[in-house]
Design an enzyme around this catalytic site. Structure first.
Site, PDB file in Angstrom:
ATOM      1  N   LYS A  53       0.839  -1.204   0.000  1.00 53.69           N
ATOM      2  CA  LYS A  53       0.000   0.000   0.000  1.00 53.69           C
ATOM      3  C   LYS A  53       0.873   1.252   0.000  1.00 53.69           C
ATOM      4  O   LYS A  53       0.607   2.204  -0.733  1.00 53.69           O
ATOM      5  CB  LYS A  53      -0.944  -0.031   1.218  1.00 53.69           C
ATOM      6  CG  LYS A  53      -2.036  -1.081   1.064  1.00 53.69           C
ATOM      7  CD  LYS A  53      -2.798  -1.385   2.334  1.00 53.69           C
ATOM      8  CE  LYS A  53      -3.764  -2.567   2.067  1.00 53.69           C
ATOM      9  NZ  LYS A  53      -4.440  -3.071   3.248  1.00 53.69           N
ATOM     10  N   GLN A  97      -5.613  -2.094   9.537  1.00 52.77           N
ATOM     11  CA  GLN A  97      -5.239  -3.346   8.876  1.00 52.77           C
ATOM     12  C   GLN A  97      -5.731  -4.535   9.704  1.00 52.77           C
ATOM     13  O   GLN A  97      -5.439  -4.635  10.896  1.00 52.77           O
ATOM     14  CB  GLN A  97      -3.703  -3.391   8.725  1.00 52.77           C
ATOM     15  CG  GLN A  97      -3.182  -4.570   7.952  1.00 52.77           C
ATOM     16  CD  GLN A  97      -3.569  -4.544   6.469  1.00 52.77           C
ATOM     17  OE1 GLN A  97      -3.496  -3.514   5.808  1.00 52.77           O
ATOM     18  NE2 GLN A  97      -4.000  -5.694   5.946  1.00 52.77           N
ATOM     19  N   ASP A 120     -11.512   2.023   3.197  1.00 48.43           N
ATOM     20  CA  ASP A 120     -11.734   0.582   2.972  1.00 48.43           C
ATOM     21  C   ASP A 120     -13.181   0.327   2.556  1.00 48.43           C
ATOM     22  O   ASP A 120     -13.505  -0.744   2.048  1.00 48.43           O
ATOM     23  CB  ASP A 120     -11.464  -0.202   4.273  1.00 48.43           C
ATOM     24  CG  ASP A 120     -10.172  -1.004   4.214  1.00 48.43           C
ATOM     25  OD1 ASP A 120      -9.674  -1.248   3.103  1.00 48.43           O
ATOM     26  OD2 ASP A 120      -9.676  -1.379   5.288  1.00 48.43           O
TER      27      ASP A 120
END
Ligand code: NDP
Length: 283
Positions: A53, A97, A120
């Site tokens: 990322k 995460q 997300d």
């Protein structure tokens, strides 16, 4: 032999041709899009995903920061850290995460993240908007799958799309996105009676079951397009998907590989969502 749908190539094109120019425009107006990744504890796979990322963020020209916390952080402390991010105007997107340690509730994390910064696309507000077909920050893997199908020249309208797996982060939302594009969608899961009979109907087969090479040639209609979301490391240390690639590439019309398929598309969607969030927050 099936044509390969290279997520790596499609993601690179999206970053260079679409995302980098959008970032430049934002920078000219004084906004530098910024993503914060919250990482709790030591998890080798998570660390690798986070590195990917950061790399893609740098390629697109956006800022990214990883906030690392000890495994022992309490839920209250973590939620306070998320609140700080919510109110920091220099940060446009945040993700936590997963997985997080067992003493921390994912549900409470998602209730705390500001939906405007939820890049997300996991909060109830953003999932609800996706369900209603409204503009929103869409979950990254499903969004990436649809983009990769479009880049491969697939139209969804009128097609029979079969999704195997009904998780909240992949199966269900990708089924809704395909439905919103006028596909006829079947959503299969572990209680589906005759999986093969369902998958054999698919013009487009999307597989997210989390079982190594479970889908073989017998599940695939000749000429179908197959998208493999699964990600596994074999005993020999190689990466593979939920689809038996060697078998299915002989029967499918198009197929996405693992690695180099859905993975890079998920990451590019996260970067795109961060840019979208920055554009929306500027407005
Ligand atoms: P989950 O474990 O949350 O969901 C798996 C789904 O598969 C469930 O709905 C389950 O059904 C269904 N399933 C399990 N066994 C069968 C079976 N025998 N027949 C039919 N359906 C079955 O997985 P995720 O959606 O989170 O992830 C799926 C895979 O995708 C994993 O390998 C994961 O690592 C990978 N992944 C990859 C990403 C990427 O960016 N490349 C991103 C996210 C995930 P039921 O609901 O009935 O239990």
């Amino acid at each position: 032999m099936a044509d390969l749908i290279s997520g790596t190539q499609i993601a690179t094109d999206i970053i260079e041709k679409e995302l980098a120019p959008r970032v430049e425009r934002l920078k000219k107006s004084g906004v530098v899009p910024k993503l914060v990744v919250v990482l709790v504890g030591e998890h080798p796979a998570s660390a690798a995903y986070v590195r990917q990322k950061e790399k893609s963020a740098a390629k697109a020209g956006i800022e990214s920061e990883v906030r690392r916390f000890e495994e022992s952080i309490s839920e209250t402390e973590l939620l306070e850290e998320i609140e700080k991010i919510n109110t920091d105007n220099s940060i446009h997107g945040v993700i936590v995460q997963l997985p997080v340690p067992d003493h921390i509730s994912v549900e409470r994390i998602l209730k705390t993240i500001d939906p405007l910064k939820d890049v997300d696309g996991f909060t109830a507000e953003n999932v609800g908007k996706l369900f209603l077909g409204e503009d929103t920050l869409e979950c990254c893997t499903p969004k990436g799958i649809i983009r990769m199908l479009e880049a491969a020249g697939e139209t969804l309208e009128g097609k029979k799309v079969v999704v195997v797996g009904r998780s909240n982060i992949v199966g269900k939302p990708v089924a809704i996105l395909a439905l919103n594009r006028n596909a006829t969608v079947t959503l299969c899961h572990s209680r589906t009676k005759n999986l093969e009979a369902e998958t054999l109907q698919a013009d487009i087969l999307i597989v997210a079951v989390g079982k190594e090479r479970m889908i073989g040639a017998k599940h695939v209609k000749p000429g179908a397009t197959v998208i493999d979301v699964g990600m596994h490391r074999t005993e020999e240390g190689k990466l593979c998907g939920d689809v038996d690639f060697d078998e299915v590439e002989n029967i499918a019309g198009k197929i996405s590989p693992v690695p180099g398929g859905v993975g890079p598309m998920t990451v590019v969607s996260l970067i795109e969502n961060t840019i979208e969030a920055a554009e929306a927050q500027k407005r």
